[in-house]
Design a protein around this motif. Structure first.
Motif, PDB file in Angstrom:
ATOM      1  N   ALA A  89    -107.102  -3.751  66.040  1.00  9.16           N
ATOM      2  CA  ALA A  89    -107.183  -2.867  64.871  1.00  9.16           C
ATOM      3  C   ALA A  89    -108.528  -2.148  64.848  1.00  9.16           C
ATOM      4  N   VAL A  90    -108.495  -0.842  64.555  1.00  5.94           N
ATOM      5  CA  VAL A  90    -109.702  -0.012  64.500  1.00  5.94           C
ATOM      6  C   VAL A  90    -110.272  -0.089  63.086  1.00  5.94           C
ATOM      7  N   TRP A  91    -111.528  -0.549  62.972  1.00  8.46           N
ATOM      8  CA  TRP A  91    -112.160  -0.731  61.662  1.00  8.46           C
ATOM      9  C   TRP A  91    -113.051   0.430  61.263  1.00  8.46           C
ATOM     10  N   GLY A  92    -113.577   1.166  62.221  1.00  2.92           N
ATOM     11  CA  GLY A  92    -114.454   2.285  61.889  1.00  2.92           C
ATOM     12  C   GLY A  92    -114.629   3.182  63.089  1.00  2.92           C
ATOM     13  N   LEU A  93    -114.959   4.451  62.823  1.00  3.04           N
ATOM     14  CA  LEU A  93    -115.236   5.380  63.914  1.00  3.04           C
ATOM     15  C   LEU A  93    -116.185   6.458  63.440  1.00  3.04           C
ATOM     16  N   ARG A  94    -116.874   7.062  64.405  1.00  2.00           N
ATOM     17  CA  ARG A  94    -117.869   8.094  64.078  1.00  2.00           C
ATOM     18  C   ARG A  94    -118.052   9.008  65.281  1.00  2.00           C
ATOM     19  N   TRP A  95    -118.031  10.315  65.029  1.00  3.28           N
ATOM     20  CA  TRP A  95    -118.269  11.304  66.077  1.00  3.28           C
ATOM     21  C   TRP A  95    -119.744  11.348  66.443  1.00  3.28           C
ATOM     22  N   HIS A  96    -120.029  11.581  67.722  1.00  2.00           N
ATOM     23  CA  HIS A  96    -121.396  11.895  68.156  1.00  2.00           C
ATOM     24  C   HIS A  96    -121.689  13.313  67.696  1.00  2.00           C
ATOM     25  N   ARG A  97    -122.951  13.623  67.464  1.00  6.25           N
ATOM     26  CA  ARG A  97    -123.295  14.955  66.943  1.00  6.25           C
ATOM     27  C   ARG A  97    -122.938  16.090  67.890  1.00  6.25           C
ATOM     28  N   ASP A  98    -122.723  15.797  69.194  1.00  3.68           N
ATOM     29  CA  ASP A  98    -122.322  16.873  70.120  1.00  3.68           C
ATOM     30  C   ASP A  98    -120.818  17.146  70.086  1.00  3.68           C
ATOM     31  N   GLY A  99    -120.040  16.323  69.390  1.00  3.50           N
ATOM     32  CA  GLY A  99    -118.607  16.550  69.223  1.00  3.50           C
ATOM     33  C   GLY A  99    -117.765  16.244  70.445  1.00  3.50           C
ATOM     34  N   THR A 100    -118.348  15.687  71.499  1.00  4.88           N
ATOM     35  CA  THR A 100    -117.574  15.388  72.715  1.00  4.88           C
ATOM     36  C   THR A 100    -117.327  13.896  72.895  1.00  4.88           C
ATOM     37  N   ARG A 101    -117.914  13.083  72.019  1.00  5.35           N
ATOM     38  CA  ARG A 101    -117.756  11.633  72.115  1.00  5.35           C
ATOM     39  C   ARG A 101    -117.466  11.045  70.742  1.00  5.35           C
ATOM     40  N   LEU A 102    -116.723   9.957  70.758  1.00  2.86           N
ATOM     41  CA  LEU A 102    -116.333   9.289  69.533  1.00  2.86           C
ATOM     42  C   LEU A 102    -116.542   7.787  69.722  1.00  2.86           C
ATOM     43  N   ALA A 103    -117.367   7.187  68.878  1.00  2.00           N
ATOM     44  CA  ALA A 103    -117.576   5.735  68.918  1.00  2.00           C
ATOM     45  C   ALA A 103    -116.634   5.092  67.911  1.00  2.00           C
ATOM     46  N   PHE A 104    -116.121   3.906  68.270  1.00  2.00           N
ATOM     47  CA  PHE A 104    -115.278   3.179  67.322  1.00  2.00           C
ATOM     48  C   PHE A 104    -115.523   1.685  67.443  1.00  2.00           C
ATOM     49  N   VAL A 105    -115.232   0.989  66.363  1.00  2.00           N
ATOM     50  CA  VAL A 105    -115.351  -0.461  66.301  1.00  2.00           C
ATOM     51  C   VAL A 105    -113.963  -1.010  66.049  1.00  2.00           C
ATOM     52  N   ASP A 106    -113.564  -1.991  66.863  1.00  2.00           N
ATOM     53  CA  ASP A 106    -112.287  -2.639  66.598  1.00  2.00           C
ATOM     54  C   ASP A 106    -112.497  -4.134  66.389  1.00  2.00           C
ATOM     55  N   ARG A 107    -111.455  -4.800  65.985  1.00  2.00           N
ATOM     56  CA  ARG A 107    -111.540  -6.190  65.573  1.00  2.00           C
ATOM     57  C   ARG A 107    -111.987  -7.122  66.687  1.00  2.00           C
ATOM     58  N   GLY A 108    -111.693  -6.839  67.935  1.00  2.00           N
ATOM     59  CA  GLY A 108    -111.977  -7.797  68.987  1.00  2.00           C
ATOM     60  C   GLY A 108    -112.865  -7.340  70.117  1.00  2.00           C
ATOM     61  N   SER A 109    -113.059  -6.042  70.289  1.00  2.00           N
ATOM     62  CA  SER A 109    -113.777  -5.551  71.465  1.00  2.00           C
ATOM     63  C   SER A 109    -115.161  -5.002  71.163  1.00  2.00           C
ATOM     64  N   GLY A 110    -115.608  -5.052  69.932  1.00  2.00           N
ATOM     65  CA  GLY A 110    -116.920  -4.533  69.584  1.00  2.00           C
ATOM     66  C   GLY A 110    -116.921  -3.019  69.500  1.00  2.00           C
ATOM     67  N   VAL A 111    -118.050  -2.412  69.876  1.00  2.00           N
ATOM     68  CA  VAL A 111    -118.199  -0.956  69.822  1.00  2.00           C
ATOM     69  C   VAL A 111    -117.762  -0.377  71.162  1.00  2.00           C
ATOM     70  N   ARG A 112    -116.948   0.659  71.081  1.00  2.00           N
ATOM     71  CA  ARG A 112    -116.467   1.333  72.288  1.00  2.00           C
ATOM     72  C   ARG A 112    -116.669   2.830  72.097  1.00  2.00           C
ATOM     73  N   GLN A 113    -116.676   3.559  73.220  1.00  2.00           N
ATOM     74  CA  GLN A 113    -116.928   5.001  73.149  1.00  2.00           C
ATOM     75  C   GLN A 113    -115.866   5.748  73.947  1.00  2.00           C
ATOM     76  N   LEU A 114    -115.342   6.812  73.329  1.00  2.00           N
ATOM     77  CA  LEU A 114    -114.352   7.678  73.964  1.00  2.00           C
ATOM     78  C   LEU A 114    -114.962   9.024  74.279  1.00  2.00           C
TER      79      LEU A 114
END
Length: 134
Positions: free
Chosen positions: A94-119
């Motif tokens: 489950a995704v608990w939070g997400l936030r765009w990087h200021r350059d708009g090309t990357r998105l960080a998210f936090v999920d219940r089991g994997s910690g912080v990840r980046q797309l």
């Protein structure tokens, strides 16, 4: 830098559009995310989602894209002007939070089991790609 305002009101998650408060996104009905005009809260679009809670919403810095995710273990990136233009990334938990990087090309998210990840979110509409886990 423009700031976003997010808050939880009972079961409804709201996010204020960063530019001139032109639009809002709200996830209340477990099957939709709604785009609303800020001035009168009239509905611009209703984006279908799986029948689980949407827990995180964020507009990109250009306000062109809205990213959201939640209990359904996905992240969707939707074009605000054309919500049918949508990309999806399947998360492990489950995704608990997400936030765009200021350059708009990357998105960080936090999920219940994997910690912080980046797309990586390519501007050309290519698929979302996992580029890091922390």
């Amino acid at each position: 830098m423009k700031q976003l305002v997010a808050w939880l009101d009972e079961e409804e998650t709201h996010l204020l559009h960063p530019i001139e408060r032109a639009a809002r996104a709200a996830g209340r009905d477990p099957r939709t995310v709604r785009l609303l005009r800020a001035e009168d809260l009239s509905e611009v679009a209703r984006i279908p989602t799986p029948p689980l809670r949407t827990l995180a919403l964020d507009f990109d810095p250009s306000s062109r894209w809205l990213a959201f995710g939640g209990d359904a273990r996905f992240i969707r990136v939707v074009e605000v002007a054309n919500p049918a233009n949508m990309r999806e990334f399947k998360a492990d938990h489950a995704v608990w939070g997400l936030r765009w990087h200021r350059d708009g090309t990357r998105l960080a998210f936090v999920d219940r089991g994997s910690g912080v990840r980046q797309l990586e979110v390519p501007g050309d509409g290519s698929p979302l790609r996992l580029i890091g886990s922390y």
